[in-house]
Scaffold this active site. Structure first.
Site: not given
Length: 358
Positions: A80, A179-181, A183
């Site tokens: 990462k 979370g609605v980024g 993905v």
């Protein structure tokens, strides 16, 4: 405490720190394991409060990628990259070219792709300095943005968990989506199309309203998502959402989402199991994106075109692996995160033994 004493170090093969004064790049690349192949994992850009926080995130995410790639049955290890900075104000082409030089300096032991705060367009600049970039567009081997494939895997995993726990399909099931980024937004569309009722939150008001407008989702404040009366809680933001503080507030019977490192610590996983909640281990259910990236790496190495059928086969296999984790957890009376971790370590160990035998 030194790096080697950190509980998050856990046998990492290498940890690289890069800085570039001209562009402002401050970057850490962590390589947890190359036992199954070169390490692969996305690049995250985030305004970490300290270099120590950035290092901790890189180590945890790198280890999670080793497990994720093993559970997806990919010939890849785990790594990462994190860039310290605000992706809304500090991105420049020169910064990502400098990041590309950092990736190149690792010598092929690490392949990068996009993650939180980083887009395929950003990584096109990195690609000018290194070939070890995937998740792009514009060439025969290109796989494009992996987010839709991550969302597809999470959607299938949520559906599987709902069938097992509730004995039904998604129609009428309420999902609390944190979370609605990239993905989360794709996942919301898929859940809505399947008839689920959505309650959503995000710190990005614009993204939140866009998803709500097309799905009819109810919007709540970020801290209120834990109190929603829902059958499924789907964490799709940053890690640590399920903690000793938030768990007592959750009303869901199922926790299944796209975020990495969803459990704040292992004891939370034990508590989930003791309470009878079904938890889909994050590095199993959210492996679709890295499968897509692996398809591109595979095509680049072979000089071939990207093969969507190969990706679909691996995605189907991933759901079989998730089913096996849930079956084994039930049969052995152990939390799913323990079972999945053991399975991942077994696969990594077999990869290490195979390399030693060559």
């Amino acid at each position: 405490m030194t790096l080697f004493d950190s509980p998050d170090f856990e046998g990492h093969e290498a940890v690289h720190a890069f800085s570039d004064a001209a562009t402002g790049l401050k970057c850490i690349i962590a390589v947890h394991s190359t036992a199954r192949g070169p390490a692969a994992g996305g690049c995250r850009m985030w305004p970490f409060a300290s270099a120590e926080d950035a290092l901790q995130d890189a180590l945890r995410l790198s280890r999670a990628m080793s497990y994720k790639n093993a559970m997806a049955d990919l010939d890849l290890g785990g790594g990462k990259a994190v860039i310290i900075g605000d992706s809304r104000t500090q991105k420049t082409p020169a910064l990502f070219e400098a990041f590309g030089r950092a990736v190149e300096a690792v010598g092929g032991a690490y392949w990068t792709a996009e993650d939180v705060g980083v887009s395929p367009a950003d990584l096109m600049y990195a690609r000018r300095q290194t070939r070890y970039v995937a998740g792009l567009e514009g060439h025969p081997a290109a796989s494009g943005d992996p987010s839709p494939v991550t969302a597809e895997g999470v959607f299938r995993g949520v559906s599987l968990c709902v069938r097992r726990k509730l004995g039904t399909d998604l129609k009428g099931v309420t999902v609390a989506l944190q979370g609605v980024g990239h993905v989360g937004a794709y996942l919301a569309d898929k859940l809505h199309a399947a008839g689920a009722r959505l309650v959503i939150t995000d710190v990005n008001a614009e993204a939140l309203q866009a998803v709500a407008a097309r799905t009819g989702a109810q919007v709540v404040a970020p801290d209120e998502i834990f109190d929603v009366d829902a059958e499924v809680f789907a964490p799709c933001a940053l890690g640590g959402a399920v903690s000793a503080e938030t768990l007592p507030r959750l009303r869901a019977q199922i926790i299944a989402g796209g975020a990495n490192n969803q459990l704040a610590d292992p004891m939370v996983g034990q508590t989930l199991f003791d309470l009878g909640l079904l938890y889909a281990p994050d590095y199993v259910i959210n492996g679709g994106g890295i499968i897509n990236v692996a398809g591109e790496i595979r095509a680049l190495d072979a000089g071939e075109a990207f093969d969507p059928a190969w990706v679909e086969g691996k995605l189907s296999g991933l759901m079989q692996t998730l089913e096996a984790v849930l079956d084994r957890s039930l049969a052995e009376g152990r939390p799913t995160h323990e079972v999945a971790g053991e399975m991942a370590r077994e696969r990594i160990a077999r990869g290490r033994q195979a390399m030693a035998a060559q």
